[in-house]
Design an enzyme around this catalytic site. Structure first.
Site, short mmCIF file in Angstrom:
data_model
loop_
_atom_site.label_atom_id
_atom_site.label_comp_id
_atom_site.label_asym_id
_atom_site.label_seq_id
_atom_site.Cartn_x
_atom_site.Cartn_y
_atom_site.Cartn_z
N GLY A 142 59.10 -102.92 -41.43
CA GLY A 142 59.06 -103.94 -42.49
C GLY A 142 58.77 -103.30 -43.84
O GLY A 142 58.46 -102.11 -43.92
N LYS A 168 63.89 -102.01 -32.04
CA LYS A 168 64.28 -100.82 -32.79
C LYS A 168 63.80 -99.54 -32.11
O LYS A 168 63.77 -98.46 -32.72
CB LYS A 168 63.75 -100.90 -34.23
CG LYS A 168 64.41 -102.04 -34.99
CD LYS A 168 64.30 -101.90 -36.49
CE LYS A 168 65.10 -103.02 -37.16
NZ LYS A 168 64.85 -103.12 -38.59
N GLU A 215 30.66 -112.29 -49.79
CA GLU A 215 31.23 -113.37 -50.58
C GLU A 215 30.52 -114.64 -50.16
O GLU A 215 29.94 -114.70 -49.08
CB GLU A 215 32.73 -113.54 -50.26
CG GLU A 215 33.64 -112.60 -50.99
CD GLU A 215 35.10 -112.76 -50.55
OE1 GLU A 215 35.42 -113.74 -49.86
OE2 GLU A 215 35.91 -111.90 -50.92
N HIS A 232 40.33 -116.56 -50.71
CA HIS A 232 40.01 -116.29 -49.31
C HIS A 232 39.53 -117.57 -48.68
O HIS A 232 38.75 -118.30 -49.26
CB HIS A 232 38.89 -115.27 -49.19
CG HIS A 232 39.32 -113.89 -49.54
ND1 HIS A 232 38.44 -112.86 -49.60
CD2 HIS A 232 40.51 -113.38 -49.83
CE1 HIS A 232 39.09 -111.77 -49.93
NE2 HIS A 232 40.36 -112.06 -50.08
#
Lengths: 321, 407
Positions: free
Chosen positions: A18, A43, A211, A249
């Site tokens: 990606g 792949k 946080e 977030h």
């Protein structure tokens, strides 16, 4: 030394073909990470962009053939939970999920099914981890880091880089920096990483960046009070955030007055953590804390007698109180 | 994402959860047909309920939107046995401003009403389902004190709240449902109807990827039925791609117009009340930057995370959004260029400022790859930037800029 990751760690990249996956695989290899394989279903058999890194259809093949023991996940959110479980079931013990936007319901299932299986999951929605000078698994810019002895653990991305840069500018290197992610359900909490730093003989100090929202910082504070003698510098982002609002977030949401910055900072101060009010002072505060230890150690070495005398004096003083 | 009560009830009905039924209207012209529909079901008592995305509606007050001092009606939820009275209440709610303890002083315009059946009940209970982050499992919370009392209970006697954590691999079990029912003191027919109620409710929570499902109050009717009198549901934004039907419930009237505009540009913006706008990459750093503004003597006017690619377009759009707020007296740009190079960001900032007439002082702090070069570019641009290298320096410059603005 470092925690979780060093030069020997054998990394498989899930989603290596990606855009994000291929770019960051290049960056990781350039930094010195031992990327041994990639996985993209369908792949298998190809090589990664002009390198010798083989691409497999499954993680199990990567484990079997090239002995991968860590995985980093860059697949889209709707496939990420499946990718984590695939890695775990293939026997990978360190899984780092960078993907942002995984539904909480998926992560609740994943988290609980991994419990007790000896798997360390970092993230999701995180920058990953780096042991400076050795290897990185993730998307952080390598050049801001410096090899050394301070462990960094954080819920955010760029704010971690900010803290790391401050440390490096003061010539304070890092043992390992771990971004645990900002989602409501994450594989490793502050406590899990701080425990590892505490047990690592080559980590002398710890920076924790929290946080608003949740109670992980309070739990970490309780753990530190009980177990950690190394200096810990802490910062909580979001003191000015209004309650009940989501700030990017999912983690950074305060509901019903719980998980506010004030509550977290109070709990951390109580536990002996050097809590900084300003995010600009993370580095300098760690420097002061480390200098303090150094000078203490010197006293120890110079004369044990002197210290004994000091103790007596101190005792007398405290009696006066 | 949040939805209205009537929408949540519509969803719960699909899962077979007994709810207080009713009809939603957006126009007073639809009132009569709604009432006659309810009357045709044999109902003769009604509740008129204002639909806004905020709690405390019952104790809220309705004001004239053109004159905030003119009180129109006390209570955003009204019970009556008279259809005429219901109509009067409805006309006083629809189109007026509802102020509750959760809306703030600005209140919310009531654009939808839910005309519901009035039920007689003997007991009000509380039920809530959400994620308990400390154990990464969903938890059902129940309490015998429903209605407005739950906040008091949560604060003063949190031990009175019953909790059952759900093991994700097996889901909610019957014994857990029974435990809750016994804990709530239910017996007989009420006990029997509670078990399927909670099983269906949890199924609805899980299958819709809800992040919160709250029934407050849950009532035991005079005839011992368990009914959701109110319903509040929030959803996990990350999972909305699996639920286009729920996404269709999004009500843009309930969101800040600037935030909607920002989301069109893929910017994560939240409007606040301060005077210093900020533009940052990353949510954590954005919050830290807001904190720095406060410490520097200002008040953050917004949260704005421009994400990874801070190019000319994102920066220009960011300026447009920030400057649409008349309170903004200065702007602080704080970008940590890790993967993205600072000189590119600097060029983006310069181009954007040239394109848009930015009238307030701008403090720019770029750190990371090529930060020195970026600083030079900004200083030699001929534009009026205050350039800082460290976060500390940025904070000082914000303080000094605010001083000049104040003079």
């Amino acid at each position: 030394m470092s925690i979780l990751l060093d030069k020997k760690t054998r990394v498989v990249v899930q989603g290596i073909t990606g855009i994000e996956g291929s770019y960051h695989t290049g960056q990781m290899i350039e930094y010195g990470t031992n990327v041994v394989a990639g996985v993209t279903p369908g792949k298998g058999g190809q090589k990664f962009e002009g390198t010798k890194v083989p691409i497999y259809n499954t993680v199990a093949e990567a484990v079997k053939v090239v002995k991968a023991n860590a995985s980093v996940i860059f697949v889209p959110p709707s496939f990420a939970a499946d990718a984590i479980l695939e890695a775990a079931n293939a026997g990978i013990k360190l899984i780092v999920c960078i993907t942002e936007g995984i539904p909480a319901r998926d992560m609740i299932s994943v988290y609980n099914s991994l419990k007790g299986k000896g798997v360390t999951l970092i993230g999701p929605n995180c920058p990953g981890l780096i042991s400076p000078g050795k290897a990185k698994i993730g998307i952080m810019p390598g050049f801001i880091h410096r090899e050394g002895k301070v462990g960094v653990v954080s819920r955010s991305g760029t704010l971690t880089y900010e803290a790391v840069k401050q440390l490096s500018d003061l010539k304070i290197g890092q043992s390992t920096c771990v971004g645990i992610g900002g989602d409501p359900v994450i594989g490793s909490q502050f406590v899990d990483i701080i425990r590892l730093f505490n047990n690592d003989p080559n980590t002398d100090g710890i920076v924790m960046i929290g946080e608003i929202g949740g109670s992980a910082e309070e739990e970490a504070a309780a753990f530190i009070k009980k177990n950690v003698l190394k200096p810990v510098v802490g910062f909580i982002a979001g003191r000015t955030a209004p309650p009940g609002r989501r700030m990017g977030h999912a983690g950074a949401i305060i509901s019903g007055g719980k998980g506010t910055a004030a509550e977290k900072m109070a709990a951390m101060k109580k536990s002996g953590i050097y809590v900084v009010e300003s995010p600009a002072e993370i580095g300098i505060t760690m420097k002061k804390a480390l200098d303090k230890i150094k000078s203490k150690k010197k006293v120890k070495v110079v004369s044990k007698k002197k210290k004994a005398v000091k103790k007596v004096v101190l005792k007398k003083k405290s009696k006066k109180k | 994402m949040k939805i209205h009560e009537f929408q949540a009830k519509e969803l719960l009905k699909k899962f077979g959860v007994p709810i207080q039924d009713g009809i939603a209207i957006k126009d007073m012209n639809d009132f009569d047909s709604a009432i006659s529909n309810l009357q045709s079901r044999g109902l003769n008592q009604f509740v008129v309920k204002s639909q806004i995305h905020a709690g405390g509606r019952g104790k809220g007050k309705l004001f004239n939107p053109n004159n905030h001092d003119e009180l129109v009606l006390e209570g955003g939820v009204k019970f009556t046995t008279s259809a005429e009275k219901a109509k009067e209440y409805a006309s006083k709610m629809l189109g007026n401003l509802l102020v509750t303890h959760q809306t703030g002083a600005d209140g919310k315009i009531v654009k939808t009403l839910f005309i519901a059946e009035g039920l007689d009940y003997i007991k009000e209970l509380y039920l809530g389902i959400l994620l308990d982050r400390s154990v990464s499992k969903n938890v059902i919370m129940a309490a015998t004190e429903g209605g407005v009392e739950i906040e008091k209970v949560a604060e003063e006697t949190p031990e009175k709240i019953l909790k059952e954590w759900i093991e994700p691999s097996v889901g909610l079990q019957n014994y857990q449902a029974r435990k809750l029912a016994f804990g709530l003191g239910l017996e007989g027919a009420a006990f029997k109807s509670f078990i399927p109620f909670i099983m269906k409710l949890y199924k609805a929570y899980e299958e819709t990827d809800a992040s919160l499902l709250e029934i407050n109050p849950l009532i035991i009717t005079n005839d011992d039925r368990v009914v959701a009198l109110d319903a509040k549901m929030n959803f996990d934004d990350n999972a909305l791609y699996r639920h286009p039907d729920i996404y269709a419930y999004r009500d843009l009237d309930e969101e800040d117009p600037l935030e909607i505009e920002a989301s069109k540009y893929n910017l994560n913006y939240i409007k606040l009340d301060g005077n210093v706008g900020c533009m940052v990459n990353g949510a954590g750093l954005a919050m830290a930057t807001m904190d720095i503004i406060k410490l520097a003597g200002g008040e953050p006017a917004n949260f704005l995370d421009v994400g990874g690619g801070a190019n000319k377009e994102t920066v220009a759009n960011g300026f447009k959004i920030i400057l649409a707020d008349p309170n903004v007296k200065a702007i602080l740009i704080n970008i940590f260029g890790g993967i993205v190079r600072c000189d590119r960001v600097a060029q983006g900032v310069i181009d954007a400022v040239k394109e848009i007439n930015v009238s307030v002082p701008i403090v720019v702090r770029l750190e990371g790859t090529n930060a020195e070069l970026a600083k030079e570019m900004l200083e030699n641009s001929g534009l009026n930037f205050e350039v800082a290298r460290s976060l500390q320096e940025a904070a000082k410059k914000v303080t000094s800029v605010l001083d000049t603005v104040a003079v």
